[in-house]
Design an enzyme around this catalytic site. Structure first.
Site, mmCIF file in Angstrom:
data_model
loop_
_atom_site.group_PDB
_atom_site.id
_atom_site.type_symbol
_atom_site.label_atom_id
_atom_site.label_comp_id
_atom_site.label_asym_id
_atom_site.label_seq_id
_atom_site.Cartn_x
_atom_site.Cartn_y
_atom_site.Cartn_z
ATOM 1 N N ARG A 202 -5.317 -3.706 11.090
ATOM 2 C CA ARG A 202 -4.274 -4.444 11.813
ATOM 3 C C ARG A 202 -4.798 -5.019 13.139
ATOM 4 N NH1 ARG A 202 -0.456 -4.062 8.216
ATOM 5 N NH2 ARG A 202 0.041 -2.040 7.267
ATOM 6 N N ARG B 215 -7.920 12.466 13.177
ATOM 7 C CA ARG B 215 -6.512 12.209 12.909
ATOM 8 C C ARG B 215 -5.804 13.517 12.550
ATOM 9 N NH1 ARG B 215 -5.709 6.951 9.287
ATOM 10 N NH2 ARG B 215 -3.617 7.166 10.191
ATOM 11 N N LYS C 208 0.834 -1.196 0.000
ATOM 12 C CA LYS C 208 0.000 0.000 0.000
ATOM 13 C C LYS C 208 0.873 1.252 0.000
ATOM 14 C CE LYS C 208 -1.045 2.053 3.614
ATOM 15 N NZ LYS C 208 -1.479 2.462 4.965
ATOM 16 N N GLN D 162 4.224 10.867 7.919
ATOM 17 C CA GLN D 162 3.549 11.191 6.668
ATOM 18 C C GLN D 162 3.513 12.697 6.408
ATOM 19 O OE1 GLN D 162 -0.276 9.263 6.935
ATOM 20 N NE2 GLN D 162 0.549 7.249 6.429
ATOM 21 N N LYS E 54 -9.032 -2.618 3.744
ATOM 22 C CA LYS E 54 -8.265 -1.372 3.666
ATOM 23 C C LYS E 54 -6.936 -1.589 2.965
ATOM 24 C CE LYS E 54 -6.142 2.048 6.774
ATOM 25 N NZ LYS E 54 -6.649 3.290 6.191
ATOM 26 N N ARG F 57 -4.458 2.553 18.801
ATOM 27 C CA ARG F 57 -4.073 1.140 18.770
ATOM 28 C C ARG F 57 -3.579 0.633 20.122
ATOM 29 N NH1 ARG F 57 -1.304 0.814 12.706
ATOM 30 N NH2 ARG F 57 -3.272 0.396 11.619
ATOM 31 N N GLY G 68 -4.547 7.424 5.881
ATOM 32 C CA GLY G 68 -3.585 8.460 6.213
ATOM 33 C C GLY G 68 -2.824 8.961 5.007
ATOM 34 N N GLU H 1 3.750 0.222 12.688
ATOM 35 C CA GLU H 1 2.606 -0.504 12.130
ATOM 36 C C GLU H 1 2.669 -2.006 12.425
ATOM 37 O OE1 GLU H 1 3.836 -1.103 7.490
ATOM 38 O OE2 GLU H 1 3.668 0.941 8.257
#
Length: 448
Positions: free
Chosen positions: A406, A140, A30, A188, A431, A365, A112, A334
């Site tokens: 995840r 976010r 991705k 990012q 996703k 998370r 994101g 991640e």
């Protein structure tokens, strides 16, 4: 009201009757696919993306670029390898750059990469580009990108929230230049500015001024991909100033790029070998990569397995024992959900550090992992920047996903060795890994 009437259908996580023995093919990355789409859209000539990932996040990116005027044609193709190897066959996307335009509305979902990479692109459009998304996307952080773009000359309306929804009033160009940002909430922010920077009049100089940057491999991925399409990038790793990246203005080349398998999406399959004492081969694992998932070789070996990289792929073997680990996962955050799932099944405690930024991902998370593992009988506590996991005998129950792919795969890992685990909304794996349920049951069928 019952649990199943409140939430999407529960998926009984398959239970392994013995050691797994399988070979799997993981779809494309991705992270690479969405970066490649942006760079191809900004290039001066058409390019190809071969074996791209088709998932919610990448389709949202492609849809957004099409809305702004970029041509993206999907075909099944074949091409000869430049290195004389076998032909590359399968799905390919032909990306045809065009003048970007508004007014358009972009749906970012909860991706994101889409919500952060595309506002800089939108500054180059002729007209307004409105960004909206899932409810979680409003929570976010986007302030790093918004504030930086304003400094560089963009006009953005966000109600002073520093988050979605927002409108970028594209003027067909952006002045660019030096900018200081705090990207400690997400790497990012840096990648978003670098990807579009060759098209800014002055390029860009991004200076990170906050605490330590998470997920540095993703920034290295961005830099390498920029250089591969002809951009000039100075970065800390090549003798530049610490936490400063400079991109010069230039035209970008159209390339023919084959997308690597998504190594982070390989995690649950490697974990299956580890927790069942079995063996799994992931095809086409690259010898060299900037993907964070490559760290799984070292991390899962430390937790009790062994691996061998061959021309066919990576073969990982479990030893029948799972060891706890003390690891700083700041660069590979991640991977935390899958590692936490394995750690809950280990023979000694684990401490996972450096991942405070995971509280700002698809869900919080750290809180989600703590709650869901503990509700199965585990003993997980949050720390300031991670998790401490003390293994306990686990029991079956519902494992909630919070619309986080995840989380779903973490629950599936536990379900391999704990009977009666049910995953709420396993469909959220679309996703980044649309065929996960079939791949998971297929892996177990191969070892039956």
């Amino acid at each position: 009201m019952t649990e199943s009437s409140v939430h999407p259908a529960l998926w009984p996580a398959p239970h392994a009757s013995g050691p797994v023995d399988a070979t799997v093919t993981v779809p494309g990355s991705k992270s690479v696919t969405n970066r490649a789409l942006v760079l191809a859209a900004l290039a001066a000539e058409p390019g190809w993306l071969r074996r791209p990932l088709r998932s919610r996040d990448t389709l949202l990116m492609a849809q957004a670029l099409r809305a702004m005027g970029v041509g993206i044609e999907e075909t099944v193709s074949s091409s000869s390898s430049a290195t004389g190897g076998p032909d590359v066959t399968g799905e390919a996307w032909r990306v045809i750059p065009a003048g970007l335009h508004g007014p358009v509305t972009v749906d970012v979902g909860n991706a994101g990469t889409v919500m952060r990479f595309l506002p800089p692109v939108a500054t180059l459009a002729d007209g307004p580009v409105h960004f909206d998304g899932d409810p979680r996307s409003y929570e976010r952080p986007l302030h790093g990108v918004i504030d930086a773009l304003r400094t560089l000359g963009a006009r953005i309306e966000d109600g002073e929230r520093g988050s979605l929804p927002l409108t970028v009033h594209g003027a067909g160009a952006l002045e660019g230049g030096p900018v200081r940002i705090d990207a400690s909430a997400s790497s990012q922010f840096v990648s978003a500015l670098l990807l579009s920077a060759p098209r800014f009049n002055q390029g860009v100089e991004v200076r990170h001024v906050g605490s330590s940057l998470p997920s540095m491999p993703h920034i290295r991925m961005t830099v390498e991909m920029l250089r591969a399409v002809g951009a000039q990038v100075d970065e800390p790793e090549t003798g530049g100033e610490p936490d400063v990246w400079r991109v010069s203005p230039s035209a970008l080349l159209g390339r023919d790029l084959t997308i690597e398998p998504d190594l982070s999406n390989a995690q649950p399959f490697l974990a299956a070998a580890l927790v069942t004492g079995g063996r799994v081969t992931v095809r086409d694992w690259p010898e060299r990569t900037t993907q964070p998932g490559d760290a799984l070789r070292e991390l899962f070996t430390a937790m009790g397995g062994s691996c061998e990289l061959t021309p066919q792929g990576l073969t990982f073997k479990g030893s029948g024992r799972i060891h706890g680990i003390d690891a700083d996962l700041g660069e590979v955050g991640e991977l935390t959900p899958g590692i936490a799932a394995v750690a809950a099944l280990a023979d000694s405690p684990s401490t996972l550090r450096g991942v405070a930024h995971l509280r700002l991902h698809e869900t919080d998370r750290l809180a989600a992992l703590t709650k869901e593992i503990n509700e199965l009988g585990g003993d997980v506590t949050e720390t300031a920047d991670g998790l401490h996991i003390r293994p306990r005998p686990l029991r079956g129950g519902v494992f909630h996903t919070y619309d986080d792919h995840r989380m779903a795969t973490a629950g599936a890992i536990i379900g391999l060795v704990v009977p009666g685990v049910e995953i709420e909304n396993v469909g959220t794996t679309a996703k980044t890994l649309p065929d996960f349920p079939d791949m998971w049951t297929g892996m177990l069928g191969a070892g039956a």
